[in-house]
Design an enzyme around this catalytic site. Structure first.
Site, PDB file in Angstrom:
ATOM      1  N   ASP A 163      53.148  35.765  47.042  1.00  0.00           N
ATOM      2  CA  ASP A 163      51.700  35.852  47.229  1.00  0.00           C
ATOM      3  C   ASP A 163      51.326  37.257  47.702  1.00  0.00           C
ATOM      4  O   ASP A 163      52.180  38.067  48.040  1.00  0.00           O
ATOM      5  CB  ASP A 163      51.287  34.800  48.268  1.00  0.00           C
ATOM      6  CG  ASP A 163      49.793  34.528  48.234  1.00  0.00           C
ATOM      7  OD1 ASP A 163      49.152  34.822  47.213  1.00  0.00           O
ATOM      8  OD2 ASP A 163      49.269  34.023  49.239  1.00  0.00           O
ATOM      9  N   GLU A 178      49.232  41.934  44.994  1.00  0.00           N
ATOM     10  CA  GLU A 178      48.393  42.804  44.138  1.00  0.00           C
ATOM     11  C   GLU A 178      48.615  44.306  44.384  1.00  0.00           C
ATOM     12  O   GLU A 178      48.270  45.069  43.479  1.00  0.00           O
ATOM     13  CB  GLU A 178      46.909  42.479  44.372  1.00  0.00           C
ATOM     14  CG  GLU A 178      46.484  41.117  43.853  1.00  0.00           C
ATOM     15  CD  GLU A 178      47.018  39.934  44.665  1.00  0.00           C
ATOM     16  OE1 GLU A 178      47.181  40.111  45.873  1.00  0.00           O
ATOM     17  OE2 GLU A 178      47.309  38.900  44.069  1.00  0.00           O
ATOM     18  N   ASP A 234      43.255  31.586  44.825  1.00  0.00           N
ATOM     19  CA  ASP A 234      42.368  30.873  45.746  1.00  0.00           C
ATOM     20  C   ASP A 234      41.139  30.343  45.021  1.00  0.00           C
ATOM     21  O   ASP A 234      40.520  31.038  44.222  1.00  0.00           O
ATOM     22  CB  ASP A 234      41.929  31.810  46.870  1.00  0.00           C
ATOM     23  CG  ASP A 234      43.125  32.329  47.666  1.00  0.00           C
ATOM     24  OD1 ASP A 234      44.228  31.768  47.512  1.00  0.00           O
ATOM     25  OD2 ASP A 234      42.956  33.287  48.430  1.00  0.00           O
TER      26      ASP A 234
END
Ligand SMILES: *[C@@H]1O[C@H](CO)[C@@H](O)[C@H](O)[C@H]1NC(C)=O
Ligand SMILES: *[C@@H]1O[C@H](CO)[C@@H](O)[C@H](O)[C@H]1NC(C)=O
Ligand SMILES: *[C@@H]1O[C@H](CO)[C@@H](O)[C@H](O)[C@H]1NC(C)=O
Ligand SMILES: *[C@@H]1O[C@H](CO)[C@@H](O)[C@H](O)[C@H]1NC(C)=O
Ligand SMILES: *[C@@H]1O[C@H](CO)[C@@H](O)[C@H](O)[C@H]1NC(C)=O
Ligand SMILES: *[C@@H]1O[C@H](CO)[C@@H](O)[C@H](O)[C@H]1NC(C)=O
Ligand SMILES: *[C@@H]1O[C@H](CO)[C@@H](O)[C@H](O)[C@H]1NC(C)=O
Ligand SMILES: *[C@@H]1O[C@H](CO)[C@@H](O)[C@H](O)[C@H]1NC(C)=O
Length: 901
Positions: free
Chosen positions: A450, A453, A571
């Site tokens: 997670d 990015e 999300d």
């Protein structure tokens, strides 16, 4: 006191107003704005490239030409991004249905992605290439004229790519190129929550952590980087895929039926084209072959998953596990989010809160109730943790371009370093960390990567001991001064991510990209590769740790990531709108070569309502990846958490039982596809000639077998029903999965109770295998006995396929029989005819998919035959074969039976 972000917002707004005024004043300027502030002037009175000379032409239609810049009279140079005056444009034929168009500097020296693994690359095809057999043709301007390039489909003359009448700009840090579009629909165009048919708008390409719906304004993209689109030419009804093979941040301005413009901050102009036909899957398969296909997940992953950010200790995990067991809800994995770590530090477990014995009990797979452990690993490494010291030792962290020291950002554990997955030591480092996590006596079966990015809680970086003056300058710096164009529009490009000047490994033996000519690779160049690099390192580590088939759930992905990881949509808010956009997003990721995908069922943020959660469980029971995942601050949303609305629990159990009946069927679609093509598809995929089918992006197909029409809207709370409609395409025939009622083309509406199973239909002409004997709560207890649901078409024919393996739980069994030595797919054909008025004879035939299909024994002990048609009446019949099961253990078996009507 005003916070930094407020000052930025105010400054940003002021500058935005100034920017807009400038735009109005001189609307034909290139939009070279940072935070709405025009920092340089380069008007459309600028010059253009002249076609200077033809360098090479080949028999297959390939060519290269030289372009020269002719400055305009009113041209003003972009000082921070000078025009490249001499360029080479190359068109290359890779196959008769695949080609590329590229513009580079003459030395081809600009930083770009390598043309080999792990990145997508052109595969050698057999056969000689000649111009005649190409499905496409090109046209370029005459020598001495303004340069344009046009690519057309030969047969239809439809435009695939044409820069005619549009400028091409190639400056150091700003590239622009456009293509004309005839009447078109385009699909894809990156990671975003939006409708499946892309609307006119401006779309950003820059991996970001965001919970957003994209309405076509820049800055609304999500975590991944997939600069491709599938285009349908409406007049000819033909499809092709265009990939912008450039990893730099960019923005695409799209005007439907008119044009599409790329505005990019670096690299080359580099396009790949995949020329399919009237079946969209043809184009997508070519594309998947190019991006190296996708990886198969282990079978248990196909089961249902429960997760929550906020299972704060193992007592809470125990409660969830016990409740699932008590209510007989199918479950294959119970996840832990960041809560399980010691101070949110990677590769640790907080044993004060998470009792090892309790964990070992839940995750003990020899216990019939045991489930798989899947857990999160974040990319940021906490300062002053073991992993940080080791990383410094191995030199694997990203370096600051400002201090020349280890780069510091901020994530869950506080200040963090970030591994540089280009560094030669990074795979060893990452492997060591993940190995450490296995050393506590628990096996992490699913690895969830997670924040990759890379997401950071500070925009830019933390500079230790910074002077007050530097801090003020930092406040005022609204964007890196070296950036002439911001592909995120008004949003700061380093918003919640690393400084673009952060430095990556640029020496020898780099793992992802080798730099040449002493170039220093920075975040500016490789930001969009962050998640890809972590995915690759995690995949390699998982293999070294002995996983046969891997399950790595990655939030950030890039084209080519599907070869290594799976994905979920990130999300989601617990709203109807977010639930609806999950369907187009999963379809998109099927096109992007990451077909195993799903959304957070019942939503992550905000409190879900019982009704929404029930509908989301119904829909999500048919997602490829089916996981209920909740946030830290929301009300509980496990299926049993709504005692005042018991339909949530009852409909979830019913609908998950259907998932488990279909579990081997669903998984078989992945095995059979063998790493290329889509599984979860829009309706029009099977009915591309039906214009109305394109509008239905709330219905979907599973393979070409099943159509689902889930309830996507809020209904009548007092009656606990929703009036819901769905569409059956022209010339299509389906059978209701639950009662075999025939439905034909048209619109169907009905009241569907909150306590329903997901509406599902089998396509006529198809055989679906299910397992409907028992209620199995763990995938590993599904046996080898099947029911065939035979949905005959008007010729009394149906076909399907099944895996000829008897153990789905052993990865080695799948790898050996289905991937390495031959294949494990048998086709089943059904043909029926009336022998007399009351007797319908059905013949089932098994045929190997290839001449080296492996057979382990499986059984069919029940048939549900629908579509038996006589004198305008449609009959369906259930036949039990318990006495004489249909045994599938070799090629070319026939099974015949008579059905008494
Ligand atoms: C793995 O664990 C060992 C032993 O505790 C430690 O020395 C090492 O730094 C750890 N490695 C990582 C990458 O966390
Ligand atoms: C890799 O790590 C070792 C220490 O384990 C270190 O000596 C070496 O310099 C590192 N390699 C690079 C290229 O930094
Ligand atoms: C960092 O390194 C670069 C290149 O070696 C140098 O130009 C720059 O001055 C250094 N910055 C600091 C703060 O040391
Ligand atoms: C910051 O300043 C303190 C006190 O002068 C010093 O001990 C520390 O090493 C400095 N930190 C860095 C990263 O330079
Ligand atoms: C980088 O260069 C080295 C040595 O030439 C080569 O072995 C390696 O494969 C290259 N790496 C990539 C990612 O292309
Ligand atoms: C790279 O830098 C080194 C040392 O500064 C220099 O000798 C070499 O010529 C440079 N190489 C290139 C290709 O510019
Ligand atoms: C079958 O189910 C559908 C709803 O899915 C319903 O409309 C129809 O009436 C049912 N048919 C029979 C014969 O029960
Ligand atoms: C399978 O058939 C193909 C052609 O249809 C042939 O080239 C190949 O040798 C066969 N393989 C085996 C194992 O018989």
């Amino acid at each position: 006191m005003l916070s930094k972000s407020k000052i930025c917002v105010i400054l940003g707004s002021l500058l935005a107003i100034i920017g807009v005024l400038f735009l109005l004043y001189k609307s034909d300027d290139i939009s070279v704005y940072v935070q709405g502030h025009r920092i340089n002037k380069f008007t459309k009175h600028a010059g253009h490239y002249i076609m200077s000379s033809v360098e090479k032409e080949s028999d297959d239609g390939s060519f290269s030409v030289i372009l020269k810049w002719k400055p305009g009279i009113l041209e003003q140079e972009l000082k921070i991004s000078p025009v490249l005056k001499d360029l080479r444009a190359t068109f290359k034929v890779d196959a008769n249905n695949e080609c590329e168009f590229k513009i580079t500097d003459l030395q081809d020296s600009r930083f770009q992605l390598p043309e080999n693994e792990p990145f997508p690359f052109t595969k050698q095809r057999q056969g000689t290439k000649d111009k005649e057999s190409n499905l496409f043709e090109t046209e370029i301007s005459q020598v001495g004229q303004k340069f344009y390039f046009e690519l057309r489909r030969k047969q239809t003359q439809e435009i695939i790519f044409s820069t005619r009448n549009h400028p091409i700009y190639f400056t150091d840090k700003y590239l622009e190129i456009s293509t004309n579009l005839d009447e078109s629909m385009i699909f894809g165009l990156g990671d975003r929550r939006t409708d499946f048919i892309i609307k006119s708008g401006k779309y950003s390409f820059w991996t970001s952590d965001a919970v957003k719906i994209d309405d076509g304004t820049p800055g609304n993209q999500l975590y991944g980087f997939h600069p491709m689109y599938l285009r349908r030419d409406i007049k000819s009804n033909q499809f092709h895929v265009t990939l912008f093979r450039n990893a730099y941040g960019h923005q695409v301005d799209y005007k439907q039926h008119s044009h599409l413009t790329y505005k990019c901050i670096g690299g080359n102009i580099d396009f790949k084209f995949f020329i399919g036909d009237s079946n969209p899957e043809t184009s997508i398969k070519l594309y998947h072959n190019y991006i190296n296909g996708w990886v198969l997940h282990p079978f248990w992953v196909q089961g249902f998953h429960q997760c929550r950010w906020g299972y704060k200790n193992s007592d809470q995990l125990m409660d969830v596990w016990n409740s699932y067991n008590k209510y007989n809800i199918p479950l294959d994995s119970l996840w832990t989010d960041i809560d399980y770590m010691y101070k949110y530090q990677d590769f640790t477990i907080d044993f004060e809160k998470f009792n090892l014995q309790q964990m070992q009990q839940i995750y003990n797979l020899s216990d019939p109730n045991g489930v798989h452990w899947s857990s999160i690993v974040d990319v940021g490494i906490a300062l002053e943790s073991d992993a940080a010291y080791r990383g410094i030792d191995m030199n694997v962290f990203i370096q600051s371009g400002r201090t020349n020291k280890t780069f510091i950002g901020k994530v869950w554990p506080g200040e963090t370093y970030f591994p540089d997955f280009n560094h030669p030591n990074s795979t060893d480092y990452w492997y060591e960390g993940l190995k450490n996590l296995t050393s506590f006596g628990l096996q992490q079966d699913g690895i969830w990567i997670d924040m990759n990015e890379f997401d950071s809680f500070v925009s830019g970086e933390i500079i230790p001991n910074q002077t007050i003056m530097d801090k003020i300058l930092d406040y005022l710096a609204i964007a890196p001064p070296s950036l002439p164009f911001n592909p995120l529009g008004m949003e700061q490009i380093d918003h919640k991510t690393l400084s673009l000047s952060a430095k990556h490994y640029s020496g020898e033996n780099a793992l992802l990209v080798n730099a040449t000519n002493n170039y220093t690779i920075t975040q500016y160049d490789v930001h969009n590769l962050n998640g890809f690099g972590e995915g690759l390192a995690t995949y390699r580590a998982a293999k070294r740790l002995g996983r046969k088939l891997t399950f790595i759930l990655s939030r950030s992905t890039m084209f080519g990531s599907g070869r290594y990881v799976q994905h979920w949509n990130g999300d989601a808010d617990s709203t109807w709108e977010y639930m609806r956009y999950s369907i187009p997003a999963i379809m998109n990721f099927n096109m992007y070569g990451i077909p195993f995908n799903g959304d957070d069922i019942c939503g992550l943020f905000q409190d879900v309502t019982a009704e929404l959660c029930a509908r989301w469980q119904q829909l999500g029971s048919l997602y490829p990846f089916s996981r209920n995942h909740n946030g830290d601050n929301s009300i509980s949303q496990e299926p049993y958490a709504f005692p005042d609305s018991p339909y949530v629990l009852s409909s979830t159990i019913k609908t998950l039982n259907i998932r488990y009946q279909l579990l081997k069927f669903y998984y078989h679609l992945f095995v059979k596809a063998n790493g290329a093509g889509t599984i979860f598809r829009p309706l029009f995929w099977q009915y591309p000639a039906d214009n109305q089918a394109y509008q239905q992006d709330m219905q979907f197909m599973i393979g070409d077998y099943l159509m689902a029409a889930p309830v996507m809207e809020q209904g009548d709370e007092s009656q606990q029903v929703t009036y819901s409609c769905f569409y059956v395409p022209q010339n299509a025939v389906f059978y209701d999965f639950y009662n075999q009622t025939q439905i034909k083309s048209g619109k169907y509406c009905q009241n569907i109770s909150f306590d329903a199973v997901v509406p599902l239909y089998i396509r006529a002409g198809k055989i679906v295998h299910i397992q409907d004997k028992t209620t199995v709560l763990r995938s590993r207890f599904l046996d080898n006995t099947f029911t065939l649901m035979v949905a005959l078409n008007e010729d009394s024919f149906a076909e399907g396929s099944i895996l000829t393996i008897n153990d789905y739980n052993d990865d080695n069994n799948i790898i050996t029989n289905c991937q390495e030595s031959g294949n494990c797919v048998a086709n089943i054909l059904a043909k029926g005819q009336f022998k007399s008025t009351n007797i319908f004879e059905l013949t089932l035939q098994v045929e190997s998919e290839s001449n080296n299909t492996n057979y382990q024994t499986i059984y069919v002990d029940k048939l549900i035959v629908s579509g038996i048609s006589q004198n305008g009446e449609i009959y369906s019949k259930t036949i039990y074969l318990d006495q004489k099961p249909f045994v599938i253990d070799r090629d070319n078996i026939t099974y015949q039976l008579e059905i008494q009507l």
